[in-house]
Design a protein around this motif. Structure first.
Motif, short mmCIF file in Angstrom:
data_model
loop_
_atom_site.label_atom_id
_atom_site.label_comp_id
_atom_site.label_asym_id
_atom_site.label_seq_id
_atom_site.Cartn_x
_atom_site.Cartn_y
_atom_site.Cartn_z
N MET A 1 -5.37 2.72 3.44
CA MET A 1 -5.05 1.30 3.49
C MET A 1 -3.69 1.06 4.14
O MET A 1 -3.51 0.11 4.92
N ALA B 1 -11.71 0.26 -6.18
CA ALA B 1 -11.16 1.59 -5.89
C ALA B 1 -9.92 1.85 -6.74
O ALA B 1 -9.74 2.94 -7.28
N ASN B 2 -9.05 0.84 -6.86
CA ASN B 2 -7.85 1.01 -7.67
C ASN B 2 -8.18 1.37 -9.12
O ASN B 2 -7.58 2.25 -9.72
N GLU C 1 -11.13 -3.72 -2.91
CA GLU C 1 -9.90 -2.95 -3.10
C GLU C 1 -9.67 -2.61 -4.57
O GLU C 1 -9.32 -1.49 -4.92
N SER D 1 0.83 -1.21 0.00
CA SER D 1 0.00 0.00 0.00
C SER D 1 0.86 1.26 0.00
O SER D 1 0.52 2.25 -0.64
N TRP E 1 -13.36 3.74 3.41
CA TRP E 1 -13.31 2.62 2.47
C TRP E 1 -11.92 1.98 2.51
O TRP E 1 -11.77 0.76 2.57
N GLY E 2 -10.88 2.81 2.50
CA GLY E 2 -9.52 2.29 2.51
C GLY E 2 -9.19 1.56 3.80
O GLY E 2 -8.61 0.46 3.78
N PHE F 1 -7.17 6.94 -0.72
CA PHE F 1 -7.58 5.55 -0.48
C PHE F 1 -6.39 4.69 -0.10
O PHE F 1 -6.42 3.97 0.90
N VAL F 2 -5.32 4.76 -0.87
CA VAL F 2 -4.18 3.88 -0.59
C VAL F 2 -3.44 4.32 0.67
O VAL F 2 -2.86 3.48 1.38
N ALA G 1 -15.75 -0.57 5.28
CA ALA G 1 -15.57 -0.48 3.83
C ALA G 1 -16.90 -0.26 3.13
O ALA G 1 -17.01 0.57 2.22
N VAL H 1 -13.86 7.88 1.19
CA VAL H 1 -12.75 7.14 0.60
C VAL H 1 -11.80 6.64 1.68
O VAL H 1 -11.32 5.50 1.64
N CYS I 1 -8.53 -2.78 4.12
CA CYS I 1 -7.08 -2.99 4.23
C CYS I 1 -6.67 -4.39 4.67
O CYS I 1 -5.59 -4.86 4.30
#
Length: 401
Positions: free
Chosen positions: A260, A230-231, A227, A145, A310-311, A256-257, A287, A307, A315
């Motif tokens: 995570m 989102a990516n 995951e 991440s 969510w991250g 986001f990342v 999430a 976001v 994770c």
């Protein structure tokens, strides 16, 4: 040859995870620019990104066997070089050639290389984790991440400075390829890593018949979809749905990342204190809630808060699933391979599913598929309970022959 310490092996594995994340995020951060350069609809973009997912999914069934023959270090190195070549090809094709088929070939190479690395580096990570005698798998994925944070941040800066996609991704390819070749030199001794790297055929087939392994794989699939969505789509969703610039869209992916990364870094403490089921139930609920807030927020700051939730929520599912698959050292290689194959199916189905939904309802609202999948997946969490038998530990150093 001199001794190879577990500390060096741990650090080498962490670097490989980080560089793998850097490679993938470098492409995802420039997806909005590539979409515009190639003049694609959301559905067409989803089908194009399917080539990346297809490369990864095709690599997974054979990655264990390749690692068994070549060793984890060589498998990771070859995969990283393939992904690096794919970055260069996809970047040049998008910015200079404007060729959708050539971009697809580059994305396939990225996916195939990253997928080959995925199995080998997770099995290597599980071997290091068992020998250290404590839970560290989420921190390896935190390194991944962290690599994605760097990739997203550099991608946002490149977009803001209007750096051509080809030039940006070529620089990232050199960093990823060269760094990986150095890092794998610290992996566990070759003959032991090779033994860990890929299961024999009978062991792999037996693992596919184990209910617990399959259930773990299904939960990993849902969390990989959570995951991966989102990516693939977060930057595009913010640009198209919330009306921000391409640089701001890349920055939303960075949020986001980053979330995570923080979650994976501190998640081991929560797992040791409350156990896998309680922590996963809580994070998966976060999430689902975060994805919903991201879609329905009436302001960009509130959407970014969604976001972040969510991250944090996404994770732990993937790394804890890998650790659960590797609970039994004697069956770790086969089970990690099976769980990886099932989990990566999400990366095959996810991009076109969200893209096709995006053509009908918009990319932003298409993200609601995430909470719709997470809610029933909560029933799979008990399958990840650790066995009662303690995981065996090893001596703190090994010697390379």
């Amino acid at each position: 040859m001199g001794p190879v310490s577990l500390i060096a092996a741990r650090n080498g594995v962490a670097v490989v995870f980080g560089l793998n994340g850097l490679a993938v995020a470098s492409w995802f951060a420039r997806v909005p620019a590539a979409k515009d350069a190639l003049d694609l609809t959301a559905g067409q973009l989803g089908l194009l990104m399917l080539t990346l997912s297809a490369g990864a999914v095709l690599a997974l069934p054979t990655a264990g066997m390749v690692a068994h023959r070549l060793g984890a270090a060589r498998t990771v190195a070859i995969g990283a070089l393939a992904a690096s070549a794919g970055l260069v090809l996809a970047g040049v094709a998008a910015s200079a050639l404007g060729s959708i088929p050539v971009v697809g070939v580059g994305l396939f190479a990225i996916g195939f290389g990253a997928g080959s690395c995925e199995v080998a580096m997770n099995v290597e990570a599980a071997a290091v984790e068992r020998r250290l005698g404590r839970t560290i798998m989420p921190r390896f994925h935190a390194a991944w991440s962290l690599g994605t944070v760097a990739g997203a941040g550099l991608g946002a800066a490149a977009a803001r400075l209007e750096v051509p996609i080809g030039a940006h991704l070529a620089v990232m390819a050199v960093i990823v390829g060269g760094g990986t070749l150095v890092a794998v030199r610290s992996f566990l001794p070759g003959e032991r890593a090779a033994a860990e790297g890929g299961p024999k055929g009978g062991g792999l087939l037996a693992a596919w018949r184990e209910p617990r392994t399959v259930l773990i794989g299904l939960l990993v699939l849902v969390m990989a979809f959570t995951e991966g969505t989102a990516n693939d789509w977060l930057a595009v969703a913010f640009v198209d749905g919330h009306g921000v610039s391409e640089a701001a869209g890349a920055a939303s992916f960075a949020v986001f990342v980053a979330a995570m990364t923080v979650g994976r870094t501190v998640g081991t403490v929560a797992l040791d204190r409350w156990g896998r089921p309680r922590v996963l139930w809580a994070t998966m609920a976060l999430a689902a809630a975060g994805a919903a807030v991201t879609v329905y927020a009436n302001s960009v700051p509130l959407a970014l808060a969604g976001v972040a939730l969510w991250g944090v929520g996404a994770c732990l599912g993937f790394p804890v699933g890998m650790s659960a698959a590797a609970d039994d050292e004697s069956r770790a290689s086969a089970r990690v391979s099976v769980v990886a194959v099932i989990g990566y199916t999400a990366f095959l189905a996810g991009p076109p599913l969200v893209g096709l939904l995006g053509d009908r309802v918009g990319v932003l609202r298409a993200l609601l598929v995430v909470p719709l999948l997470i809610v029933p997946a909560l029933a799979l969490v008990p399958a990840l309970r650790p066995p009662r038998t303690p995981v065996p530990t090893r001596e703190p150093s090994l010697v390379r022959d």
